[in-house]
Design a protein around this motif. Sequence first.
Motif, PDB file in Angstrom:
ATOM      1  N   GLN A   1      18.659  75.627  47.129  1.00  0.00           N
ATOM      2  CA  GLN A   1      17.371  75.270  46.551  1.00  0.00           C
ATOM      3  C   GLN A   1      16.654  76.537  46.096  1.00  0.00           C
ATOM      4  OE1 GLN A   1      15.338  73.212  49.669  1.00  0.00           O
ATOM      5  NE2 GLN A   1      16.845  71.548  49.765  1.00  0.00           N
ATOM      6  N   LYS A   2      15.989  76.452  44.984  1.00  0.00           N
ATOM      7  CA  LYS A   2      15.228  77.596  44.480  1.00  0.00           C
ATOM      8  C   LYS A   2      13.819  77.565  45.069  1.00  0.00           C
ATOM      9  CE  LYS A   2      17.574  78.589  40.139  1.00  0.00           C
ATOM     10  NZ  LYS A   2      17.980  79.918  40.631  1.00  0.00           N
ATOM     11  N   VAL A   3      13.393  78.686  45.583  1.00  0.00           N
ATOM     12  CA  VAL A   3      12.045  78.815  46.129  1.00  0.00           C
ATOM     13  C   VAL A   3      11.421  80.095  45.574  1.00  0.00           C
ATOM     14  CG1 VAL A   3      12.600  77.588  48.261  1.00  0.00           C
ATOM     15  CG2 VAL A   3      12.868  80.071  48.162  1.00  0.00           C
TER      16      VAL A   3
ATOM     17  N   VAL B   1      18.099  79.422  48.362  1.00  0.00           N
ATOM     18  CA  VAL B   1      18.371  79.351  49.803  1.00  0.00           C
ATOM     19  C   VAL B   1      19.057  78.035  50.122  1.00  0.00           C
ATOM     20  CG1 VAL B   1      16.434  80.833  50.459  1.00  0.00           C
ATOM     21  CG2 VAL B   1      16.085  78.358  50.245  1.00  0.00           C
ATOM     22  N   ASP B   2      19.778  78.011  51.218  1.00  0.00           N
ATOM     23  CA  ASP B   2      20.356  76.766  51.710  1.00  0.00           C
ATOM     24  C   ASP B   2      19.263  75.919  52.355  1.00  0.00           C
ATOM     25  OD1 ASP B   2      22.840  77.565  50.901  1.00  0.00           O
ATOM     26  OD2 ASP B   2      23.376  78.434  52.850  1.00  0.00           O
ATOM     27  N   PRO B   3      19.430  74.604  52.328  1.00  0.00           N
ATOM     28  CA  PRO B   3      18.430  73.730  52.936  1.00  0.00           C
ATOM     29  C   PRO B   3      18.154  74.064  54.408  1.00  0.00           C
ATOM     30  CG  PRO B   3      19.883  72.444  51.571  1.00  0.00           C
ATOM     31  CD  PRO B   3      20.456  73.820  51.627  1.00  0.00           C
ATOM     32  N   GLU B   4      19.215  74.333  55.174  1.00  0.00           N
ATOM     33  CA  GLU B   4      19.025  74.653  56.585  1.00  0.00           C
ATOM     34  C   GLU B   4      18.311  75.999  56.740  1.00  0.00           C
ATOM     35  OE1 GLU B   4      19.130  74.403  60.727  1.00  0.00           O
ATOM     36  OE2 GLU B   4      19.262  72.917  59.114  1.00  0.00           O
ATOM     37  N   GLU B   5      18.641  76.916  55.873  1.00  0.00           N
ATOM     38  CA  GLU B   5      17.983  78.228  55.885  1.00  0.00           C
ATOM     39  C   GLU B   5      16.482  78.065  55.648  1.00  0.00           C
ATOM     40  OE1 GLU B   5      18.256  82.332  53.196  1.00  0.00           O
ATOM     41  OE2 GLU B   5      19.680  80.669  52.899  1.00  0.00           O
ATOM     42  N   ARG B   6      16.159  77.254  54.680  1.00  0.00           N
ATOM     43  CA  ARG B   6      14.743  77.013  54.379  1.00  0.00           C
ATOM     44  C   ARG B   6      14.054  76.305  55.531  1.00  0.00           C
ATOM     45  NH1 ARG B   6      12.352  73.982  48.959  1.00  0.00           N
ATOM     46  NH2 ARG B   6      10.144  74.215  49.515  1.00  0.00           N
ATOM     47  N   ARG B   7      14.763  75.329  56.122  1.00  0.00           N
ATOM     48  CA  ARG B   7      14.156  74.577  57.230  1.00  0.00           C
ATOM     49  C   ARG B   7      13.804  75.501  58.392  1.00  0.00           C
ATOM     50  NH1 ARG B   7      15.034  72.739  61.966  1.00  0.00           N
ATOM     51  NH2 ARG B   7      17.099  73.693  62.084  1.00  0.00           N
TER      52      ARG B   7
ATOM     53  N   GLY C   1      20.831  88.551  54.985  1.00  0.00           N
ATOM     54  CA  GLY C   1      20.708  88.807  53.551  1.00  0.00           C
ATOM     55  C   GLY C   1      19.878  87.770  52.834  1.00  0.00           C
ATOM     56  N   SER C   2      19.143  86.958  53.545  1.00  0.00           N
ATOM     57  CA  SER C   2      18.363  85.882  52.942  1.00  0.00           C
ATOM     58  C   SER C   2      17.234  86.433  52.071  1.00  0.00           C
ATOM     59  CB  SER C   2      17.775  84.998  54.045  1.00  0.00           C
ATOM     60  OG  SER C   2      16.841  84.077  53.508  1.00  0.00           O
ATOM     61  N   GLY C   3      16.869  85.637  51.078  1.00  0.00           N
ATOM     62  CA  GLY C   3      15.702  85.986  50.281  1.00  0.00           C
ATOM     63  C   GLY C   3      14.436  85.951  51.098  1.00  0.00           C
TER      64      GLY C   3
END
Length: 269
Positions: A132-134, A143-149, A179-181
Amino acid sequence: MLMRSAPSRLRQGLAIGLLVLGAGGAHAGLFDDEEARKAILDLRARIQASDDASKARTAELATSINAQLLDELQKLRRSLLDLNAQLETQRAETARLRGTQEQLARDLAEVQRRQKDVAQGLDERFRKLEPQKVTLDGVEFSVDPEERRQHDEAMATLRSGDFAKAGAQLAAFLKRYPGSGYAASARFWLGNAQYGKRDYKEAIASFRAFLAESPEHARAPEALLSVANCQIEMKDPKAARRTLDEVIKTYPKSEAAEAARERLPTVKG
């Protein structure tokens, strides 16, 4: 006398002749009537016999015709009964087929509904797995959905004021997604969570790590100012003054620099 007797005898003879003739004619008439009577009786007998025979034949024919009609009627009745039975069987079969068709239509609709639900469920799962773009702090990344959650959950904990739990969640996030945004933002807010629980040394380390990796980040001036605040809380005014000067020199046009200029005179040491 003689002259008179001859005619008399002649008349007597004629009379006798007439009587004889009359008697013969009467006898002949009687004979003719008897023959006629016999003929009439015979004719009547023959007519009666013919009539009786005709009646008998008519009765026989009527009986035969009635028997044939009765047989035909019975055959027709049986045919009608067979036809009715066939019609009832056909109606029952039609009703069964209609019921089967309706059931099949219901089953098909149910299968289609389930397929739609499954497809929607799969789409939802795929959407949850798709990147997903954020946009955060002016930077767009995927980011991945779980990463965002997990990031959003940690930030919600921080906003609730549970600094210890928020610090643990943010540290775990950075370990799992180095390495996440979100990494730069996570380090910045980890420093704030540590500051909130008065763990100033750890807060300074987090802010410095943030500044080392993202010196041009929109929150970099604020992070450097937070380092100075930690030093002030640790009763290290000299270090605090140096850091405030650093804020002013490094980010002179920032709000953090303006705040540093106002605070610098109040820090003695």
